[in-house]
Design an enzyme around this catalytic site. Structure first.
Site, PDB file in Angstrom:
ATOM      1  N   ARG A  14       0.834  -1.197   0.000  1.00 26.40           N
ATOM      2  CA  ARG A  14       0.000   0.000   0.000  1.00 26.40           C
ATOM      3  C   ARG A  14       0.871   1.249   0.000  1.00 26.40           C
ATOM      4  NH1 ARG A  14      -3.251  -3.031   4.148  1.00 26.40           N
ATOM      5  NH2 ARG A  14      -5.114  -3.642   3.017  1.00 26.40           N
ATOM      6  N   HIS A  62      -6.835  -8.205  -4.401  1.00 23.10           N
ATOM      7  CA  HIS A  62      -6.346  -7.831  -3.070  1.00 23.10           C
ATOM      8  C   HIS A  62      -6.153  -9.062  -2.179  1.00 23.10           C
ATOM      9  CE1 HIS A  62      -5.733  -4.158  -0.553  1.00 23.10           C
ATOM     10  NE2 HIS A  62      -5.556  -5.119   0.313  1.00 23.10           N
TER      11      HIS A  62
END
Length: 99
Positions: A14, A62
């Site tokens: 991230r 994800h």
């Protein structure tokens, strides 16, 4: 530009370190051979985002890591015990930070 010609980018981290526009430019110019991406600046990734249709970019849902039962079960049990005791839970998702 610092990656060698033909490199392939895998991003499971991230943060703003991956500049999506630059990645597209480097792939389209031929400098990079492609990318596999599991996280994005904006999630969920908008339907109109160019990553979805790009033939040299793979988008994963994800799921960059596999859950290991040997490590996750103790965490779940610990949080269950904390919940029963009225204690603050560990590893809670902060919806304002979006993680």
């Amino acid at each position: 530009e610092r990656l060698p010609q033909g490199a392939y980018v895998i991003n499971v981290a991230r943060g703003p370190h991956l500049v999506e526009e630059d990645l597209l430019e480097m792939i389209d110019s031929g400098h990079l051979s492609g990318a596999s991406l599991d996280v994005f600046r904006k999630e969920p990734l908008p339907e109109e985002h160019p990553f979805w249709q790009h033939d040299k970019i793979k988008v994963t849902p994800h799921i960059a890591s596999v859950t290991n039962p040997a490590t996750v079960v103790p965490q779940i049990l610990e949080n269950y015990g904390r919940m029963k005791q009225g204690k603050k839970l560990k590893n809670v998702v902060d919806r304002e930070k979006e993680y």
